[in-house]
Structure formats: structure tokens, C-alpha cells
Enzyme design. Sequence first.
Site, PDB file in Angstrom:
ATOM      1  N   CYS A  14       0.838  -1.202   0.000  1.00  0.00           N
ATOM      2  CA  CYS A  14       0.000   0.000   0.000  1.00  0.00           C
ATOM      3  C   CYS A  14       0.871   1.250   0.000  1.00  0.00           C
ATOM      4  O   CYS A  14       2.106   1.164   0.067  1.00  0.00           O
ATOM      5  CB  CYS A  14      -0.922   0.014   1.212  1.00  0.00           C
ATOM      6  SG  CYS A  14      -0.051   0.184   2.782  1.00  0.00           S
ATOM      7  N   CYS A  17       3.289   1.651   2.873  1.00  0.00           N
ATOM      8  CA  CYS A  17       4.551   0.911   2.687  1.00  0.00           C
ATOM      9  C   CYS A  17       5.541   1.761   1.890  1.00  0.00           C
ATOM     10  O   CYS A  17       6.725   1.827   2.221  1.00  0.00           O
ATOM     11  CB  CYS A  17       4.294  -0.403   1.952  1.00  0.00           C
ATOM     12  SG  CYS A  17       3.204  -1.537   2.817  1.00  0.00           S
ATOM     13  N   ASP A 422      10.144  30.769 -29.646  1.00  0.00           N
ATOM     14  CA  ASP A 422      11.304  31.222 -30.404  1.00  0.00           C
ATOM     15  C   ASP A 422      10.956  31.141 -31.891  1.00  0.00           C
ATOM     16  O   ASP A 422      10.104  30.328 -32.283  1.00  0.00           O
ATOM     17  CB  ASP A 422      12.496  30.324 -30.063  1.00  0.00           C
ATOM     18  CG  ASP A 422      13.667  30.556 -30.996  1.00  0.00           C
ATOM     19  OD1 ASP A 422      14.104  31.709 -31.113  1.00  0.00           O
ATOM     20  OD2 ASP A 422      14.127  29.580 -31.622  1.00  0.00           O
ATOM     21  N   ASP A 618      14.729  26.011 -29.152  1.00  0.00           N
ATOM     22  CA  ASP A 618      15.530  24.876 -29.619  1.00  0.00           C
ATOM     23  C   ASP A 618      17.034  25.137 -29.611  1.00  0.00           C
ATOM     24  O   ASP A 618      17.809  24.258 -29.957  1.00  0.00           O
ATOM     25  CB  ASP A 618      15.109  24.491 -31.044  1.00  0.00           C
ATOM     26  CG  ASP A 618      15.568  25.511 -32.078  1.00  0.00           C
ATOM     27  OD1 ASP A 618      15.650  26.709 -31.726  1.00  0.00           O
ATOM     28  OD2 ASP A 618      15.860  25.110 -33.219  1.00  0.00           O
ATOM     29  N   ASP A 622      18.336  30.005 -26.340  1.00  0.00           N
ATOM     30  CA  ASP A 622      17.031  29.943 -25.672  1.00  0.00           C
ATOM     31  C   ASP A 622      17.123  29.354 -24.269  1.00  0.00           C
ATOM     32  O   ASP A 622      16.150  29.408 -23.514  1.00  0.00           O
ATOM     33  CB  ASP A 622      16.052  29.079 -26.485  1.00  0.00           C
ATOM     34  CG  ASP A 622      15.810  29.630 -27.883  1.00  0.00           C
ATOM     35  OD1 ASP A 622      15.685  30.859 -28.001  1.00  0.00           O
ATOM     36  OD2 ASP A 622      15.761  28.833 -28.830  1.00  0.00           O
TER      37      ASP A 622
END
Length: 730
Positions: A14, A17, A422, A618, A622
Amino acid sequence: MIKKIQLPVLEMSCAVCAGNVEKRVRTIEGVMSADVNFASSMLTLEYDPDVTDLAEIRTQVRAIGYDIAIDEKASREELETTERRRYTDLRRRVIIAWALSVPIMVLSMAFMHYWWSGWVQLILAVPVIVYSGRLFYIHAWRQARKGTAGMDTLVALSTSIAFLYSLAGTVLPWLMTERGIEPHLYYEAATMVIAFVLLGKMLEERAKLSTGSAIKSLMGLQPLTARLVTGDGERKVPVAVLIAGDRINVRPGEKIAVDGTVTGGESFVDESMISGEAVPVRKMAGDKVLAGTINQRGSFVMEAQAVGEDTVLSRIVRTVQEAQGSKAPVQRIADKVSAVFVPVVIGLSIVTFAVWLITGSGLSFALMTAASVLVIACPCALGLATPTALMVGIGRGAKNQILIKDAYALENICHTDCVVLDKTGTLTEGHPAVTAMLWHGDKNDKAILAGIEAHSEHPLAQAITEELASEGITPDRPDSFESVTGRGVEATYGGLRYRAGNHAFVMSETNAADDISAFAALWQERGSSVIYFGTSDRLIAVIAVSDPLKKTSAEAVAMLRKEGIEVHMLTGDAMTTARSVAADAGIDRFGAGMMPQDKDDYIASLQAEGHKVAMVGDGINDSQALARADVSIAMGHGTDVAMDVAQVTLITSDLTKIPAAVKLSRKCVNVIRQNLFWAFVYNIIAIPVAAGLLYPAFGIVLDPMWASAAMAFSSISVVLNSLRLKTLKI
């Protein structure tokens, strides 16, 4: 050096645990962080190998009644075998529990007044207690010795109460009668509790295995063998033995085993499973190929460059696994509740027993209501509410080329009200291409231009040669060639001089027609570079070259705006180019001439206005803005720096995946809230009913058997609700 790994946790039953393991591991010196995901049974661990090791961590976990698998290199086949073996054992115990519990129930209802009925029930109940339910008692005992408790404790206590009371009523009925205690038998309650709880766990395990299907399908993309090319020919070898530099032959229809570069041959490769691009990509010598993609037509030889865990596919699998094992902020609430849940329930059970005993309802009634409280109060539903939804949601994203790095990101995307894009490589293709052409020559003139540009090293020259090649034009080799820096190129063919370059260079001796001048001015206004081509007395062509907008950019922007999300664009390009691209994409707010610090400041200003900002980029330029944003999204073809910083990576150039990620996040968070709501409400309603709150007014009392059925249903319903995300259309 800090090391981060994921290890399977064994013997958990559970969420309590999971909390016990997590708490114990965090106390170990050298452990920086530890998170246990109950749904996936995985421990995500950051530790210092110079201070502690996995053997010590395993010893500490075993000391509180659990275990971890520390073999990092265990193959997926071995792990799957272990899972199947555990599931088979659980199913066997379920079958035996039900096969014996049903006859016990029949005997208790139809033959309760026969003297032999109790003895037969006892004989049938012992295997259920000793075999089917043995792990409940073993785990509960281990946890009790270490001062912890969990679901096993509740089941062990409730079934022990029912079984021992019934045993006394069977073996010593006269002794109980002498003391004014009616010797009721509750063997069916003890055994049916075990049967229902085990059935619930089996169905839960089956459903949980389904939540991890995304990982299995990703792992299944990589083949197990490859054709290794050696000096003696080629032979099939396991992918695991390949190293960088090996040469591999890939035949039609085969999956590519590792990342590498084509060295010989030519083919088309289906990369849709990685990039999402439906059209097979042509691969020639020098082109990169990725593990897991499928060779289509021809065969080729490639040189291995990234193998094993270094391939793009392996990194994707690792990222998804880590994300599925991470915790969302909302889960912390459930963790805090689960940590005190079992002690509180045991206390409520004791209070229930005492109240009914004091009010004169009898020992039998008091014991059974106390047992019902223990059984029905299950922390499993709380523990499963968040991680099951996260596992399915993150897996669903991975199948749709949306790689989400952690649960925080998945939960946070839905709060985004502003997306900053961008320009270069994100909104646009990221490389120059011919976007318009006015041609006044013939096919022979095109061959001459192709020959001239093929000799040029200018970045725009490649765009022109690619465009002419797509028309099937074969370059005509010039007699002489000269590059004039900053102006253009000049070549001669059969004594005739040709020029390609800017207006002043090509048109110094020729005047352009009014229509050509008008078009050239329009192209320049829209941010395109204009290339002129002609001879000393004839203008042959005017060509516009620019970084074109991706096909899905305008659609993605429209989808985001429809969802009520503001869209901004940032670029280092000049205002003219920025304005043109923004207009084509349907973006009203944009910034031009932006340096990395300017982008960072722009994001900060939006956040200061109260916006939750997602930055999409990318490039290295950036990365600063990505780190600043509330949610950072990198394009999969971008730089490693951008992808390392980003919380979400799109493994495709399709920008419509951004609104898809927002939709996925919203649906996932809604499911989590539903799960938590019903898990809390279930316990708020169920515990008082089990305690007999409705008995005085309505005569309603909940037998432990039905309490266990309700508990099992609560956990299963949470998992099934999470699995709805698998069918979500994003």
C-alpha cells in the site's frame, strides 16, 4: 559524483509501505533524495557512491520488512519474468482463497446449527489463513518489529480477530457460554476478507501493468540482434555486444539496432515512431539513423555511434521511466495523509470496540465492527490516485512525441496562460529555402545556375541548389568560377559571363523590369533575401530565399489562442523579418533583435504581470529563457543544452503537440483530482458506516466480508479511472 537511478521495490502492499521505504532511505547518509512510486513499485534514488552504496541501502530497506532489487543491469526479460512469476503466485493464492472461502460461507449460512459445521469451516479456513494470506501476517510482523504499519497490519489484525474468536467458539464453546459470550463463528469473514483483498490486489496489479504499457512498447522498438559486418563477412550478434565504430548491415524491413551514420547504400527509413513524421525519410551516405526506426526498401551499411543507453531511444525510455516515477506536488497531500492513516484507523477501531462493548452490544458485535473498520479503511486508493494517472498520462504523451521529464511539469502545463515561441527552428524550419522565384530563362539557364551555386559556399546557395535538384535539374559545370565576397558569385560558360548575387552586383549593367522590382521589394519587406541571376545584358531570374514557416505553426498558434492562451514570439532577427513571420503565424505580440538576456527579461516581465509562462525553443540562445519559464519546452531536433534545461521535449517538428500537451495535462490533472476526491470521500463515508454509526437508527451494520469487498473496489476504481487517459484523443 551524485548518481541517479531507479530500483524496483519489493514486498509493498500500500501507499503507507511506500512512505515507510521512502522515509527510511532518506535517513541514510549519502542519500540526497528518495521517492517511491507505489503504482510502479519503483524507488527513484539520488545518492553519493563515495558515501554509501546500494548494498547498504538494501540492508536498511530489508530491516523494515521490504526489499529492493539492486541489479541495475537486469535485462527487461528478467524483470518481466519476475513480474509474471509474482502475478502467477498471486493468482494461485486468489484461486485457493476463493475455492475454500465460498464453501465456508455456504456452511456458515445453511448449516450453522450442525455441530460439525464449525469444525469443517475451521479445516477449510486454515489453508486460506496459512497459505493464501501468509504474506499479510509476515509483512505485518516485520513492520511491527520496526515500529511501522501498513495495509498488511490492518488485514492481519482484522482477520486474526475474526479467526481467533471463531477458533475459541469452535474449540471452547462451553467456556465462552459460561462467561455469557455467545460463541458466534466468523470464519467466512476472516477468509472472505483475505479472498476479496487478494482479488483486489490481483486486479489492481493487472491494471497497473497496463499503465506501464507505454514503456514496454518503447522498449519493444529496439531489436535484440543486429547483422555485424566484419572482415570475414557478416553475422548476427546481440545488440548488447555492439560498440561504437562497429559496422552493421541493415536489410529491408529490419529495425535499426543503434544510432549511427550510413556509410554505404541507400534506402528510405520510417522514423514515425520517434519523430512522428509519417513520410519515410531518404537516407544516403553521411545521413544519421536512429535505433528503433524501420528500414523500408533498400539495404545499407551503417557505422554505430551511440549504443546501449546512449541511443536516442534509450534516453527517451529512461526519461519516461524517471518521469513516471516522479511525484506531482498534489501527491504530497496524499502522502501526508497516508503517513498517519494506519495509526489513526487502528485508534478508531479500538474506540469502536470500546464504545459498543460499553453500550452493552456484546463482545461479538464489538469485535466485528472493530474488524470492519480495520478492513474498510484502505490507504491504497489514496496512494494510487496520483501515480497511476501520472504513469498513464506521461506514457500517453510519449506515444504522441511529447516527452515529459517529470510529474511537476505534467501538472504545471495546465496552468499555462501564456506561450512564448522562439522563431528560428521553432516556428520556422530553421534553415533557408527558396520561397518564391521569377524565371525568365529556360531549362539550360537553370542548369547553369545550379552549376554556379554548387560551387558557392554561401548558406543561401544550398537552398537554391536543393530547389533546382527537386525539379530534376542537373548542374552544368562552369568553365571558370569566382566568389566576390559580400556581393555574389561569377562564372563563365562558353565565353559568356553569368552572375548571381545582390542587386548592385548583378544589375550594374542591366535594368530590372518594373514588375520584377515590385516583387523584389515585396519579398524584402517580408524579410526574404533576394538573389538576382543574369548576364551582362539579360536578367534571367529573381529568387526569394527565407527561413519558411513550418506547416503546422499557424495551426498550433490558432489552437493555443482558442484555448485562451496568449502567444508571443521572440527572435534575434530584424524587425522586418519578425513582423512578417509573426503575421504569417497569426501572432500579435513579438519581440525582435533579442539577445539571450533580452529573452530572459521578457519572460520575467510576463511573470511579473501574473502570467504562467511556457517557453518553447531549440537553441543554446534559448536556454536562459527556458530556465526562467514556469514550463520549458524544447524541440527534439534542437541542441542538447536546450533539451537538458527543458521539462518537456517535442520529438517532432509538429508544433500542434504544444496544445496537445496542454490538453493532456488538463485531462491528467482532472483525473488526479477525481481520484483523490473519491479516495477521500470513500474513507469519510465508509469508516463511520463500518463503525456502526447507522446501526442504532437504521439497523445497518457492515460485515467485515463486505467491508473488504468495498475496500478492494475503491482501489480498482481509482486505477480504472486513470486508465481512461489511454483512450484520450490529443
